[in-house]
Design an enzyme around this catalytic site. Sequence first.
Site, PDB file in Angstrom:
ATOM      1  N   GLY A 238       0.864  -1.243   0.090  1.00  0.00           N
ATOM      2  CA  GLY A 238       0.109  -0.103  -0.056  1.00  0.00           C
ATOM      3  C   GLY A 238       0.820   1.336   0.099  1.00  0.00           C
ATOM      4  O   GLY A 238       0.048   2.473   0.195  1.00  0.00           O
ATOM      5  N   GLU A 280       4.688  -6.482   1.375  1.00  0.00           N
ATOM      6  CA  GLU A 280       4.064  -6.690   0.177  1.00  0.00           C
ATOM      7  C   GLU A 280       3.990  -5.336  -0.757  1.00  0.00           C
ATOM      8  O   GLU A 280       2.768  -5.191  -1.213  1.00  0.00           O
ATOM      9  CB  GLU A 280       2.750  -7.694   0.206  1.00  0.00           C
ATOM     10  CG  GLU A 280       2.960  -8.704   1.011  1.00  0.00           C
ATOM     11  CD  GLU A 280       1.685  -9.455   1.106  1.00  0.00           C
ATOM     12  OE1 GLU A 280       0.658  -8.724   1.122  1.00  0.00           O
ATOM     13  OE2 GLU A 280       1.601 -10.561   1.668  1.00  0.00           O
ATOM     14  N   ARG A 319      -8.239   3.636 -14.279  1.00  0.00           N
ATOM     15  CA  ARG A 319      -8.117   4.056 -13.193  1.00  0.00           C
ATOM     16  C   ARG A 319      -8.866   5.433 -12.882  1.00  0.00           C
ATOM     17  O   ARG A 319      -9.306   5.710 -12.037  1.00  0.00           O
ATOM     18  CB  ARG A 319      -6.552   4.074 -12.525  1.00  0.00           C
ATOM     19  CG  ARG A 319      -6.064   2.703 -12.137  1.00  0.00           C
ATOM     20  CD  ARG A 319      -4.694   2.738 -11.508  1.00  0.00           C
ATOM     21  NE  ARG A 319      -4.831   3.253 -10.224  1.00  0.00           N
ATOM     22  CZ  ARG A 319      -4.468   4.526  -9.638  1.00  0.00           C
ATOM     23  NH1 ARG A 319      -3.918   5.315 -10.725  1.00  0.00           N
ATOM     24  NH2 ARG A 319      -4.705   4.652  -8.564  1.00  0.00           N
ATOM     25  N   TYR A 323     -12.005   5.296 -10.434  1.00  0.00           N
ATOM     26  CA  TYR A 323     -12.014   6.053  -9.078  1.00  0.00           C
ATOM     27  C   TYR A 323     -11.373   7.224  -9.386  1.00  0.00           C
ATOM     28  O   TYR A 323     -10.809   7.788  -8.288  1.00  0.00           O
ATOM     29  CB  TYR A 323     -11.411   4.963  -7.929  1.00  0.00           C
ATOM     30  CG  TYR A 323     -10.309   4.252  -8.243  1.00  0.00           C
ATOM     31  CD1 TYR A 323     -10.499   2.745  -8.407  1.00  0.00           C
ATOM     32  CD2 TYR A 323      -9.113   4.656  -8.429  1.00  0.00           C
ATOM     33  CE1 TYR A 323      -9.605   1.739  -8.551  1.00  0.00           C
ATOM     34  CE2 TYR A 323      -8.249   3.819  -8.724  1.00  0.00           C
ATOM     35  CZ  TYR A 323      -8.325   2.417  -8.647  1.00  0.00           C
ATOM     36  OH  TYR A 323      -7.418   1.581  -8.944  1.00  0.00           O
ATOM     37  N   CYS A 350     -16.066   3.577 -26.129  1.00  0.00           N
ATOM     38  CA  CYS A 350     -17.391   4.371 -26.151  1.00  0.00           C
ATOM     39  C   CYS A 350     -17.899   4.255 -24.651  1.00  0.00           C
ATOM     40  O   CYS A 350     -18.804   3.569 -24.609  1.00  0.00           O
ATOM     41  CB  CYS A 350     -18.061   3.218 -27.111  1.00  0.00           C
ATOM     42  SG  CYS A 350     -17.564   3.763 -28.919  1.00  0.00           S
ATOM     43  N   GLU A 351     -17.496   5.225 -24.361  1.00  0.00           N
ATOM     44  CA  GLU A 351     -17.848   5.731 -22.677  1.00  0.00           C
ATOM     45  C   GLU A 351     -17.467   7.072 -22.352  1.00  0.00           C
ATOM     46  O   GLU A 351     -16.457   7.457 -22.739  1.00  0.00           O
ATOM     47  CB  GLU A 351     -17.223   4.910 -21.723  1.00  0.00           C
ATOM     48  CG  GLU A 351     -17.448   3.469 -21.234  1.00  0.00           C
ATOM     49  CD  GLU A 351     -18.990   3.415 -20.771  1.00  0.00           C
ATOM     50  OE1 GLU A 351     -19.142   4.201 -19.945  1.00  0.00           O
ATOM     51  OE2 GLU A 351     -19.251   2.195 -20.836  1.00  0.00           O
ATOM     52  N   TYR A 379      -1.144  -0.873 -12.084  1.00  0.00           N
ATOM     53  CA  TYR A 379      -2.629  -1.085 -12.190  1.00  0.00           C
ATOM     54  C   TYR A 379      -3.054  -0.413 -13.447  1.00  0.00           C
ATOM     55  O   TYR A 379      -3.823  -0.066 -13.803  1.00  0.00           O
ATOM     56  CB  TYR A 379      -3.409  -0.627 -11.243  1.00  0.00           C
ATOM     57  CG  TYR A 379      -3.138  -1.151  -9.618  1.00  0.00           C
ATOM     58  CD1 TYR A 379      -3.490  -2.442  -9.383  1.00  0.00           C
ATOM     59  CD2 TYR A 379      -2.023  -0.496  -8.712  1.00  0.00           C
ATOM     60  CE1 TYR A 379      -3.109  -2.954  -8.274  1.00  0.00           C
ATOM     61  CE2 TYR A 379      -1.746  -1.243  -7.709  1.00  0.00           C
ATOM     62  CZ  TYR A 379      -2.375  -2.443  -7.572  1.00  0.00           C
ATOM     63  OH  TYR A 379      -1.870  -2.992  -6.039  1.00  0.00           O
TER      64      TYR A 379
HETATM   65  C1  LIG Z   1      -3.107  -4.876  -3.106  1.00  0.00           C
HETATM   66  C2  LIG Z   1      -2.244  -5.583  -2.152  1.00  0.00           C
HETATM   67  C3  LIG Z   1      -1.088  -5.428  -1.907  1.00  0.00           C
HETATM   68  C4  LIG Z   1      -0.257  -4.342  -2.701  1.00  0.00           C
HETATM   69  O1  LIG Z   1      -0.639  -3.085  -2.839  1.00  0.00           O
HETATM   70  P1  LIG Z   1       0.019  -1.770  -3.233  1.00  0.00           P
HETATM   71  O2  LIG Z   1      -0.819  -0.548  -3.088  1.00  0.00           O
HETATM   72  O3  LIG Z   1       0.012  -2.139  -4.789  1.00  0.00           O
HETATM   73  O4  LIG Z   1       1.111  -2.001  -2.681  1.00  0.00           O
HETATM   74  C5  LIG Z   1      -0.468  -6.043  -1.002  1.00  0.00           C
HETATM   75  N1  LIG Z   1      -1.049  -6.985  -0.353  1.00  0.00           N
HETATM   76  C6  LIG Z   1      -2.420  -7.319  -0.483  1.00  0.00           C
HETATM   77  C7  LIG Z   1      -2.903  -8.256   0.457  1.00  0.00           C
HETATM   78  C8  LIG Z   1      -3.014  -6.682  -1.263  1.00  0.00           C
HETATM   79  O5  LIG Z   1      -4.364  -6.849  -1.196  1.00  0.00           O
END
Ligand SMILES: *Cc1c(COP(=O)(O)O)cnc(C)c1O
Length: 420
Positions: A238, A280, A319, A323, A350-351, A379
């Site tokens: 995240g 992650e 994206r 959102y 077409c949107e 993404y």
């Molecule tokens: C989406 C997600 C991530 C990665 O999120 P990023 O914003 O791309 O860093 C890591 N772990 C889990 C479980 C996720 O759902």
Amino acid sequence: METLQIGGVSSRALADQYGTPLYVYDENKIRKQAAAAMANFRSKQFDTEVVYASKAFSCAALFRLLAAEGLGFDVVSGGELYCAMRIGADMKKVYFHGNNKSDQEIEMGLDAGIGYFVVDNMMECARLFDIAERKRLQTKALLRINPGISAHTHEYIMTAAPDSKFGIYIENRQQIDAVIQKLSRSKYVKFAGFHSHIGSQIVDAGSFTKALDTMIDFLAEMKREQDLDNLELSIGGGFGIRYVEADAPLPLGEMCKTLISHTERRLAEKDVHLSKLITEPGRAMVGEAGCTLYTIGDMKESGDKNYIFVDGGMSDNIRHALYDAEYTGVLANKCDRPSEKTYCIAGKNCESGDILIADMQLPKAAPGDLLAVLSTGAYGYSMASNYNRLGRPAVVFAKDGQARLIIRRETYEDQYRLEV
Ligand SMILES: *Cc1c(COP(=O)(O)O)cnc(C)c1O
């Protein structure tokens, strides 16, 4: 006239050789992010692992690059696992996420010998238990906890309602205990610890340290109540990136360092031990390294808007439509010219919502100019579709003045081959 260079390669040369729309990654930028995470997400007190969240962008060339840097892979589907298997990734460093893994996917993960399943719920736990029993194959499990914190950019909010789709709510001890009890009876699935992931595009450390505190307090309770210590903890991803000028994310290396030292301190305060801390990152690994090159086609004044139409759109970057994500861009073949006009960048899908950038200042543009939309590396391709039967664009890695094609452009025939 100045032309935008990516990885030392002229954007015009890239567009001429590979066509547009085209995703271009500066390979060294990916490597730099991977190295920053690997170097700074380290502790003398516990093991650490940096795992790439494949959903941000998965392909063989990227997986090879990240595996070489020492990263593991977070996969959410058989498809993502397949790609990691095909490039010979270390299966012990694969974490299988997702809230509704099929039996087939669980079997595939077990057969491949993956290190971890991140269990979402009790039903999945029971299925994993049974399938591992039947196959007599070992694995480890982390239980996904919803810590009741969700974060977006700067703020975190305590979500009182424990109603997220993902994981088991931290206060739902009955369900959490049931999973731990169930796995304690398995000869094949070892309960290893917990996972939480609080959101995405989080630009400062505050939300993460808040979540860490919550999870480490929770570990302290587990130690007290269940005599469980030395568990593994995955704190998800995240980490935010810069999309537009106003974004000022903490650099990934700094973020990693902060999280490690915060964890060490909090563990000491609570007298809890960790055997491993896992992170992650997805977006932060590839987002800023990528951009999308488009050729400008027709242009039109409509009401008070000056539209630039490009040869892609929401089919290669959904994206903004999905959102309201913000991007910026440059006129890649005129990047030294001063901005003088406000444009709305729209695609050819077409949107009415098929907008890439709602308004931005650019030098005076003309058909045939190249527009580079920046920070599309995460993404973008992974959420691309064949809407309107536009083929998915090609993907190129550029490095030290050389470009190489890593995913070719999808042809009409590629799309038609699935027809029966
Ligand atoms: C989406 C997600 C991530 C990665 O999120 P990023 O914003 O791309 O860093 C890591 N772990 C889990 C479980 C996720 O759902």
